[in-house]
Design an enzyme around this catalytic site. Sequence first.
Site, PDB file in Angstrom:
ATOM      1  N   PRO A   8      48.146  33.235  36.356  1.00  0.00           N
ATOM      2  CA  PRO A   8      48.099  32.789  34.964  1.00  0.00           C
ATOM      3  C   PRO A   8      49.406  32.988  34.206  1.00  0.00           C
ATOM      4  O   PRO A   8      50.091  34.000  34.357  1.00  0.00           O
ATOM      5  CB  PRO A   8      47.005  33.668  34.351  1.00  0.00           C
ATOM      6  CG  PRO A   8      46.125  34.020  35.501  1.00  0.00           C
ATOM      7  CD  PRO A   8      47.043  34.150  36.673  1.00  0.00           C
ATOM      8  N   ASN A   9      49.721  31.989  33.427  1.00  0.00           N
ATOM      9  CA  ASN A   9      50.854  31.945  32.495  1.00  0.00           C
ATOM     10  C   ASN A   9      52.208  31.751  33.163  1.00  0.00           C
ATOM     11  O   ASN A   9      53.198  31.554  32.465  1.00  0.00           O
ATOM     12  CB  ASN A   9      50.885  33.183  31.583  1.00  0.00           C
ATOM     13  CG  ASN A   9      49.674  33.237  30.693  1.00  0.00           C
ATOM     14  OD1 ASN A   9      49.330  32.264  30.055  1.00  0.00           O
ATOM     15  ND2 ASN A   9      49.015  34.379  30.664  1.00  0.00           N
ATOM     16  N   ARG A  16      57.928  31.170  27.818  1.00  0.00           N
ATOM     17  CA  ARG A  16      57.246  32.408  27.430  1.00  0.00           C
ATOM     18  C   ARG A  16      58.170  33.606  27.626  1.00  0.00           C
ATOM     19  O   ARG A  16      58.620  33.875  28.729  1.00  0.00           O
ATOM     20  CB  ARG A  16      55.996  32.585  28.294  1.00  0.00           C
ATOM     21  CG  ARG A  16      55.246  33.855  28.020  1.00  0.00           C
ATOM     22  CD  ARG A  16      54.008  33.960  28.919  1.00  0.00           C
ATOM     23  NE  ARG A  16      53.432  35.286  28.791  1.00  0.00           N
ATOM     24  CZ  ARG A  16      53.272  36.122  29.804  1.00  0.00           C
ATOM     25  NH1 ARG A  16      53.597  35.772  31.017  1.00  0.00           N
ATOM     26  NH2 ARG A  16      52.756  37.312  29.593  1.00  0.00           N
ATOM     27  N   TYR A  21      61.357  37.204  31.095  1.00  0.00           N
ATOM     28  CA  TYR A  21      61.201  36.417  32.323  1.00  0.00           C
ATOM     29  C   TYR A  21      62.368  35.483  32.622  1.00  0.00           C
ATOM     30  O   TYR A  21      62.396  34.864  33.675  1.00  0.00           O
ATOM     31  CB  TYR A  21      59.906  35.596  32.257  1.00  0.00           C
ATOM     32  CG  TYR A  21      58.676  36.447  32.115  1.00  0.00           C
ATOM     33  CD1 TYR A  21      58.203  37.195  33.181  1.00  0.00           C
ATOM     34  CD2 TYR A  21      57.992  36.528  30.905  1.00  0.00           C
ATOM     35  CE1 TYR A  21      57.081  37.989  33.060  1.00  0.00           C
ATOM     36  CE2 TYR A  21      56.863  37.323  30.768  1.00  0.00           C
ATOM     37  CZ  TYR A  21      56.414  38.044  31.849  1.00  0.00           C
ATOM     38  OH  TYR A  21      55.300  38.835  31.717  1.00  0.00           O
ATOM     39  N   ASN A  73      52.312  36.402  42.931  1.00  0.00           N
ATOM     40  CA  ASN A  73      52.523  37.001  41.619  1.00  0.00           C
ATOM     41  C   ASN A  73      51.227  36.746  40.856  1.00  0.00           C
ATOM     42  O   ASN A  73      51.017  35.640  40.350  1.00  0.00           O
ATOM     43  CB  ASN A  73      53.716  36.363  40.906  1.00  0.00           C
ATOM     44  CG  ASN A  73      53.999  37.020  39.571  1.00  0.00           C
ATOM     45  OD1 ASN A  73      53.127  37.638  38.981  1.00  0.00           O
ATOM     46  ND2 ASN A  73      55.212  36.864  39.084  1.00  0.00           N
ATOM     47  N   ALA A  76      48.843  38.594  34.931  1.00  0.00           N
ATOM     48  CA  ALA A  76      48.010  39.626  34.303  1.00  0.00           C
ATOM     49  C   ALA A  76      46.775  39.972  35.119  1.00  0.00           C
ATOM     50  O   ALA A  76      46.190  41.041  34.929  1.00  0.00           O
ATOM     51  CB  ALA A  76      47.608  39.192  32.898  1.00  0.00           C
ATOM     52  N   ASP A  86      39.598  41.865  46.107  1.00  0.00           N
ATOM     53  CA  ASP A  86      38.674  41.679  47.225  1.00  0.00           C
ATOM     54  C   ASP A  86      39.050  40.471  48.077  1.00  0.00           C
ATOM     55  O   ASP A  86      38.919  40.507  49.306  1.00  0.00           O
ATOM     56  CB  ASP A  86      37.239  41.529  46.716  1.00  0.00           C
ATOM     57  CG  ASP A  86      36.662  42.834  46.179  1.00  0.00           C
ATOM     58  OD1 ASP A  86      37.261  43.905  46.407  1.00  0.00           O
ATOM     59  OD2 ASP A  86      35.601  42.772  45.526  1.00  0.00           O
ATOM     60  N   GLU A  97      52.948  41.461  46.973  1.00  0.00           N
ATOM     61  CA  GLU A  97      52.819  41.265  45.523  1.00  0.00           C
ATOM     62  C   GLU A  97      54.212  41.278  44.906  1.00  0.00           C
ATOM     63  O   GLU A  97      55.015  42.162  45.204  1.00  0.00           O
ATOM     64  CB  GLU A  97      51.968  42.382  44.937  1.00  0.00           C
ATOM     65  CG  GLU A  97      51.737  42.251  43.446  1.00  0.00           C
ATOM     66  CD  GLU A  97      50.805  43.332  42.923  1.00  0.00           C
ATOM     67  OE1 GLU A  97      51.215  44.037  41.975  1.00  0.00           O
ATOM     68  OE2 GLU A  97      49.692  43.475  43.448  1.00  0.00           O
ATOM     69  N   HIS A  99      56.523  40.682  41.178  1.00  0.00           N
ATOM     70  CA  HIS A  99      56.572  40.520  39.723  1.00  0.00           C
ATOM     71  C   HIS A  99      58.020  40.283  39.322  1.00  0.00           C
ATOM     72  O   HIS A  99      58.922  40.994  39.781  1.00  0.00           O
ATOM     73  CB  HIS A  99      56.030  41.764  39.020  1.00  0.00           C
ATOM     74  CG  HIS A  99      54.596  42.007  39.341  1.00  0.00           C
ATOM     75  ND1 HIS A  99      53.580  41.300  38.751  1.00  0.00           N
ATOM     76  CD2 HIS A  99      54.017  42.847  40.239  1.00  0.00           C
ATOM     77  CE1 HIS A  99      52.431  41.690  39.265  1.00  0.00           C
ATOM     78  NE2 HIS A  99      52.671  42.633  40.174  1.00  0.00           N
ATOM     79  N   ILE A 100      58.247  39.309  38.482  1.00  0.00           N
ATOM     80  CA  ILE A 100      59.593  38.957  38.026  1.00  0.00           C
ATOM     81  C   ILE A 100      60.171  40.092  37.181  1.00  0.00           C
ATOM     82  O   ILE A 100      61.316  40.490  37.366  1.00  0.00           O
ATOM     83  CB  ILE A 100      59.561  37.632  37.244  1.00  0.00           C
ATOM     84  CG1 ILE A 100      59.159  36.489  38.193  1.00  0.00           C
ATOM     85  CG2 ILE A 100      60.912  37.359  36.578  1.00  0.00           C
ATOM     86  CD1 ILE A 100      58.807  35.190  37.496  1.00  0.00           C
ATOM     87  N   ARG A 106      57.359  48.287  31.242  1.00  0.00           N
ATOM     88  CA  ARG A 106      56.751  47.537  30.139  1.00  0.00           C
ATOM     89  C   ARG A 106      55.537  48.285  29.583  1.00  0.00           C
ATOM     90  O   ARG A 106      55.428  49.490  29.742  1.00  0.00           O
ATOM     91  CB  ARG A 106      56.397  46.137  30.638  1.00  0.00           C
ATOM     92  CG  ARG A 106      57.668  45.375  31.062  1.00  0.00           C
ATOM     93  CD  ARG A 106      57.421  43.960  31.459  1.00  0.00           C
ATOM     94  NE  ARG A 106      56.862  43.228  30.307  1.00  0.00           N
ATOM     95  CZ  ARG A 106      56.186  42.092  30.452  1.00  0.00           C
ATOM     96  NH1 ARG A 106      55.992  41.566  31.643  1.00  0.00           N
ATOM     97  NH2 ARG A 106      55.705  41.468  29.394  1.00  0.00           N
TER      98      ARG A 106
END
Length: 147
Positions: A8-9, A16, A21, A73, A76, A86, A97, A99-100, A106
């Site tokens: 998402p996003n 954003r 980012y 990624n 949220a 799961d 996993e 994350h930028i 944060r």
Amino acid sequence: MLLILNGPNLNRLGLREPGVYGSQTLEDLERQCEAWGAELGEAVTCRQSNYEGQLLEWIQEAQEQGFGGIVINPGALTHSSYALRDAISGQPLPVVEVHISNVDAREEFRHTSVTAAVCRGKISGLGFLGYRLGMEYLIELAGGAAG
């Protein structure tokens, strides 16, 4: 063959919070991942969804579709989705996993990942480069070919 999933996003990259980012878009990221894949000799498929259920289905179907590993990624959903956790743990492919931004630098709620424990590793705060490092790891893990 590697599957790159963005949650998402992430379709709002470049718009954003560019201070967090950056100014590059999701399309820029996907083109970069495909170029890195070509450089590394690995086919790459990039997908993004704002819908948790769609991400779950892509994870569940990845092995049958011939993918050898997943870079994800979760956005949220990282901090809240036990269903995503799961799905990752319920399939056999290695997952990294990514994350930028540096999530640990944060807001407090971003410091906890419910998905990281079922992934092979977590890369955070290295911008788009984190995706390449995740791809390289999966290729190395597969002995030079991820699927």
